[in-house]
Write a protein that holds these residues in place. Sequence first.
Motif, mmCIF file in Angstrom:
data_model
loop_
_atom_site.group_PDB
_atom_site.id
_atom_site.type_symbol
_atom_site.label_atom_id
_atom_site.label_comp_id
_atom_site.label_asym_id
_atom_site.label_seq_id
_atom_site.Cartn_x
_atom_site.Cartn_y
_atom_site.Cartn_z
ATOM 1 N N ILE A 156 -4.828 10.329 3.621
ATOM 2 C CA ILE A 156 -3.436 9.891 3.762
ATOM 3 C C ILE A 156 -3.178 8.646 2.922
ATOM 4 O O ILE A 156 -2.137 8.510 2.268
ATOM 5 C CB ILE A 156 -3.117 9.634 5.243
ATOM 6 N N VAL A 157 -4.145 7.718 2.929
ATOM 7 C CA VAL A 157 -3.980 6.494 2.141
ATOM 8 C C VAL A 157 -3.919 6.810 0.654
ATOM 9 O O VAL A 157 -3.162 6.187 -0.106
ATOM 10 C CB VAL A 157 -5.133 5.516 2.451
ATOM 11 N N ASP A 159 -2.772 9.492 -0.750
ATOM 12 C CA ASP A 159 -1.683 10.403 -1.105
ATOM 13 C C ASP A 159 -0.345 9.747 -0.782
ATOM 14 O O ASP A 159 0.098 9.776 0.369
ATOM 15 C CB ASP A 159 -1.831 11.719 -0.339
ATOM 16 N N PRO A 160 0.323 9.139 -1.751
ATOM 17 C CA PRO A 160 1.611 8.488 -1.467
ATOM 18 C C PRO A 160 2.694 9.453 -1.005
ATOM 19 O O PRO A 160 3.658 9.025 -0.369
ATOM 20 C CB PRO A 160 1.982 7.841 -2.811
ATOM 21 N N HIS A 162 2.318 11.775 1.200
ATOM 22 C CA HIS A 162 2.093 12.196 2.589
ATOM 23 C C HIS A 162 3.101 11.507 3.503
ATOM 24 O O HIS A 162 3.385 10.314 3.344
ATOM 25 C CB HIS A 162 0.668 11.851 3.018
ATOM 26 N N HIS A 165 1.872 8.264 4.984
ATOM 27 C CA HIS A 165 1.308 7.247 4.089
ATOM 28 C C HIS A 165 1.879 5.864 4.383
ATOM 29 O O HIS A 165 1.157 4.860 4.344
ATOM 30 C CB HIS A 165 1.581 7.633 2.636
ATOM 31 N N LYS A 166 3.153 5.794 4.706
ATOM 32 C CA LYS A 166 3.779 4.493 4.941
ATOM 33 C C LYS A 166 3.310 3.845 6.242
ATOM 34 O O LYS A 166 3.550 2.654 6.455
ATOM 35 C CB LYS A 166 5.300 4.646 4.969
#
Length: 214
Positions: A156-157, A159-160, A162, A165-166
């Motif tokens: 997740i980190v 893959d922006p 995702h 991700h935030k």
Amino acid sequence: MDHLVTWCEENHLELNALKTVEIVVDFRKNAAPPAPITLCDSPVTAVESFRFLGTIIAQDLKWEQNICSLIKKAQQRMFFLRQLKKFNLPKTMMVNFYTSIIDSILTSSITIWYATAKDKGRLQCVIRSAEKVIGCNLPSLHNLHASRTLRRAGKIVADPSHPGHKLFKPPPLWQEAALHQDQNLSPPEQLLPLRYRPLKQCPAPPLTLTTATT
């Protein structure tokens, strides 16, 4: 539901009402019965649990049925592990078999149900049985969950795009120094709470000798 049907028609997808079920999750004491749902002029059956991608989701969001299903599958595969033991195969081959055939069953969707499941000890018993058959220590269920969580967090980190991700935002500057004190942890591990971080072996205290003279 009409919006779903319209979207599927616009994207050339066909809904199968016979394979569609409804599950209602409502923890209110005096919950009113939901209105029946129709899909393509066919009523949708309401169920208390259903299997989604191999994971059984219950109406009360408990995981007893799912864990029973995992144990049943794992026990069936334990038979083949015992057969390999009878043929005196090396431990490395039996560990590889366990990792690919049994471990993958025990950790199926483990990042979803592990935190709230109450009877995780039954799955740990399967791991202990495999340890006795193979004759070596195997990763515990807690360690398996931690490794799968780290792997998922790392994806997740990285893959922006995702949706989650935030959620992995960098900490404030006043926390960053304390967070990165341990350089042995990877970035996904540093985002985990302390209780889920990998255990480190503490160095032995220095040995001091004192002598007395008379």
